[in-house]
Design an enzyme around this catalytic site. Sequence first.
Site, PDB file in Angstrom:
ATOM      1  N   GLU A  16       0.849  59.636  27.051  1.00 25.96           N
ATOM      2  CA  GLU A  16      -0.290  59.512  26.149  1.00 25.96           C
ATOM      3  C   GLU A  16      -1.188  58.364  26.618  1.00 25.96           C
ATOM      4  O   GLU A  16      -0.946  57.197  26.261  1.00 25.96           O
ATOM      5  CB  GLU A  16       0.191  59.206  24.729  1.00 25.96           C
ATOM      6  CG  GLU A  16       1.018  60.309  24.116  1.00 25.96           C
ATOM      7  CD  GLU A  16       0.831  60.367  22.607  1.00 25.96           C
ATOM      8  OE1 GLU A  16       0.481  61.436  22.099  1.00 25.96           O
ATOM      9  OE2 GLU A  16       0.995  59.332  21.939  1.00 25.96           O
ATOM     10  N   GLY A  60      -2.080  64.639  17.568  1.00 25.59           N
ATOM     11  CA  GLY A  60      -2.379  63.865  16.373  1.00 25.59           C
ATOM     12  C   GLY A  60      -3.350  64.619  15.478  1.00 25.59           C
ATOM     13  O   GLY A  60      -2.955  65.512  14.712  1.00 25.59           O
ATOM     14  N   GLY A  61      -4.616  64.285  15.569  1.00 24.14           N
ATOM     15  CA  GLY A  61      -5.638  64.818  14.664  1.00 24.14           C
ATOM     16  C   GLY A  61      -5.575  66.329  14.464  1.00 24.14           C
ATOM     17  O   GLY A  61      -5.634  66.816  13.324  1.00 24.14           O
ATOM     18  N   GLY A  70      -6.946  59.753  19.787  1.00 29.71           N
ATOM     19  CA  GLY A  70      -7.841  59.672  18.636  1.00 29.71           C
ATOM     20  C   GLY A  70      -9.291  59.380  19.008  1.00 29.71           C
ATOM     21  O   GLY A  70     -10.104  59.051  18.147  1.00 29.71           O
ATOM     22  N   GLU A 113       0.482  53.152  19.147  1.00 33.55           N
ATOM     23  CA  GLU A 113       0.073  52.435  17.929  1.00 33.55           C
ATOM     24  C   GLU A 113       1.174  51.477  17.469  1.00 33.55           C
ATOM     25  O   GLU A 113       0.888  50.426  16.904  1.00 33.55           O
ATOM     26  CB  GLU A 113      -0.313  53.449  16.834  1.00 33.55           C
ATOM     27  CG  GLU A 113      -1.649  54.111  17.162  1.00 33.55           C
ATOM     28  CD  GLU A 113      -1.853  55.491  16.568  1.00 33.55           C
ATOM     29  OE1 GLU A 113      -1.095  55.889  15.664  1.00 33.55           O
ATOM     30  OE2 GLU A 113      -2.782  56.185  17.034  1.00 33.55           O
ATOM     31  N   ASN A 147       1.913  64.925  15.366  1.00 37.13           N
ATOM     32  CA  ASN A 147       2.102  63.563  14.874  1.00 37.13           C
ATOM     33  C   ASN A 147       1.102  63.360  13.741  1.00 37.13           C
ATOM     34  O   ASN A 147      -0.080  63.139  13.990  1.00 37.13           O
ATOM     35  CB  ASN A 147       1.854  62.548  16.000  1.00 37.13           C
ATOM     36  CG  ASN A 147       1.916  61.113  15.503  1.00 37.13           C
ATOM     37  OD1 ASN A 147       2.389  60.854  14.386  1.00 37.13           O
ATOM     38  ND2 ASN A 147       1.461  60.174  16.323  1.00 37.13           N
ATOM     39  N   TRP A 148       1.607  63.443  12.518  1.00 36.79           N
ATOM     40  CA  TRP A 148       0.700  63.344  11.363  1.00 36.79           C
ATOM     41  C   TRP A 148       0.207  61.922  11.142  1.00 36.79           C
ATOM     42  O   TRP A 148      -0.710  61.696  10.371  1.00 36.79           O
ATOM     43  CB  TRP A 148       1.422  63.837  10.092  1.00 36.79           C
ATOM     44  CG  TRP A 148       1.675  65.316  10.051  1.00 36.79           C
ATOM     45  CD1 TRP A 148       1.408  66.233  11.031  1.00 36.79           C
ATOM     46  CD2 TRP A 148       2.239  66.057   8.948  1.00 36.79           C
ATOM     47  NE1 TRP A 148       1.774  67.498  10.616  1.00 36.79           N
ATOM     48  CE2 TRP A 148       2.296  67.410   9.339  1.00 36.79           C
ATOM     49  CE3 TRP A 148       2.725  65.705   7.690  1.00 36.79           C
ATOM     50  CZ2 TRP A 148       2.793  68.420   8.506  1.00 36.79           C
ATOM     51  CZ3 TRP A 148       3.224  66.700   6.859  1.00 36.79           C
ATOM     52  CH2 TRP A 148       3.254  68.036   7.261  1.00 36.79           C
ATOM     53  N   LYS A 149       0.843  60.965  11.798  1.00 40.50           N
ATOM     54  CA  LYS A 149       0.529  59.538  11.576  1.00 40.50           C
ATOM     55  C   LYS A 149       0.599  59.240  10.073  1.00 40.50           C
ATOM     56  O   LYS A 149       1.352  59.889   9.351  1.00 40.50           O
ATOM     57  CB  LYS A 149      -0.835  59.186  12.169  1.00 40.50           C
ATOM     58  CG  LYS A 149      -1.000  59.682  13.601  1.00 40.50           C
ATOM     59  CD  LYS A 149      -2.130  59.015  14.321  1.00 40.50           C
ATOM     60  CE  LYS A 149      -2.337  59.689  15.657  1.00 40.50           C
ATOM     61  NZ  LYS A 149      -3.112  58.892  16.581  1.00 40.50           N
ATOM     62  N   HIS A 161       5.357  54.921  20.326  1.00 41.00           N
ATOM     63  CA  HIS A 161       3.948  55.357  20.285  1.00 41.00           C
ATOM     64  C   HIS A 161       3.051  54.152  20.527  1.00 41.00           C
ATOM     65  O   HIS A 161       3.372  53.035  20.105  1.00 41.00           O
ATOM     66  CB  HIS A 161       3.650  55.988  18.914  1.00 41.00           C
ATOM     67  CG  HIS A 161       2.327  56.682  18.878  1.00 41.00           C
ATOM     68  ND1 HIS A 161       1.141  56.001  18.718  1.00 41.00           N
ATOM     69  CD2 HIS A 161       1.998  57.993  18.995  1.00 41.00           C
ATOM     70  CE1 HIS A 161       0.139  56.872  18.738  1.00 41.00           C
ATOM     71  NE2 HIS A 161       0.629  58.086  18.910  1.00 41.00           N
ATOM     72  N   SER A 170      -5.962  63.517  22.229  1.00 42.05           N
ATOM     73  CA  SER A 170      -7.089  64.400  21.914  1.00 42.05           C
ATOM     74  C   SER A 170      -6.882  65.831  22.420  1.00 42.05           C
ATOM     75  O   SER A 170      -7.839  66.504  22.805  1.00 42.05           O
ATOM     76  CB  SER A 170      -8.407  63.813  22.427  1.00 42.05           C
ATOM     77  OG  SER A 170      -8.658  62.560  21.795  1.00 42.05           O
TER      78      SER A 170
HETATM   79  C1  PEP Z   1      -1.089  60.857  18.983  1.00 38.99           C
HETATM   80  O1  PEP Z   1      -1.250  60.135  18.031  1.00 38.99           O
HETATM   81  O2  PEP Z   1       0.020  60.923  19.500  1.00 38.99           O
HETATM   82  C2  PEP Z   1      -2.240  61.612  19.496  1.00 38.99           C
HETATM   83  C3  PEP Z   1      -2.126  62.234  20.631  1.00 38.99           C
HETATM   84  O3  PEP Z   1      -3.357  61.617  18.703  1.00 38.99           O
HETATM   85  P1  PEP Z   1      -4.683  62.511  18.924  1.00 38.99           P
HETATM   86  O4  PEP Z   1      -4.246  63.909  19.228  1.00 38.99           O
HETATM   87  O5  PEP Z   1      -5.410  62.433  17.603  1.00 38.99           O
HETATM   88  O6  PEP Z   1      -5.448  61.893  20.046  1.00 38.99           O
END
Ligand code: PEP
Length: 253
Positions: free
Chosen positions: A169, A235-236, A175, A100, A11-13, A98, A214
């Site tokens: 999640e 994500g990251g 994040g 967010e 997930n590049w956001k 998601h 994470s």
């Molecule tokens: C996400 O945004 O779905 C996510 C899991 O982010 P991160 O891996 O950065 O916690």
Amino acid sequence: MTTHKKLIAGNWKMNGSLAANEALVTALRQGLAANAPACDIALCAPAPYFAQLQSLLVGSPMALGAQDISAQAQGAFTGEQSAAMLKDFGVRYAIVGHSERRQYHGETDDAVAAKTAAALANGITPIVCVGETLAQREAGQTEEVVKRQLAAVIHVNGHCISEIVVAYEPVWAIGTGKTATPEQAQAVHAVLRAQLHHAASEHAAGIKILYGGSMNAANAAELLAQADIDGGLIGGASLKAPDFLQIISAAAR
Ligand code: PEP
């Protein structure tokens, strides 16, 4: 224990640029050429880059994904992208609900269920996100929250629920660098699997339940080794080719 191929979805956001995307995909393609993946892979990118990514991904084992999808087919819905538009660019997956989007865009369980239906009706695999906040976990409400979120999706999409992917999640792990322990994650995945079993009986074992929050190169293998963890939503770490490639390798074991 489920036996199907795992799914690793990035997930590049709201990150990337033409130059950065090209560098990242080129590095991923090189890494995968050296070591063919034994899992499914998706890159969920910002919509303005779909055309670029569609051509960058030709002939690669990575599928293109979106980060959201409209519940509507077309018309006066400023800022939205329909499932048909996503399909025009070869989008195969769409993240739905998601945290967010639930948090910053007020997406309700009903809206998430409607978006899931729009994806399914157009042959796009929805990655349906569920997860509790820290306050909800501390109040002992984790199970109740994730079950309520998934129940809304099952209620509307029960007839084709075997086509969805679920992503657990925990909001407090996204994040933040705080990952659920493998035991914490597995416990919630088992709850979700049982709920899917109730809805889809013999198909439940085949529904992928991803963990997200994470996940990184160091902790992926242990999380992915859990009985009901069928992949990751990342994500990251999906923005760094070496890290994402290591997670993909961990999913092959
Ligand atoms: C996400 O945004 O779905 C996510 C899991 O982010 P991160 O891996 O950065 O916690």
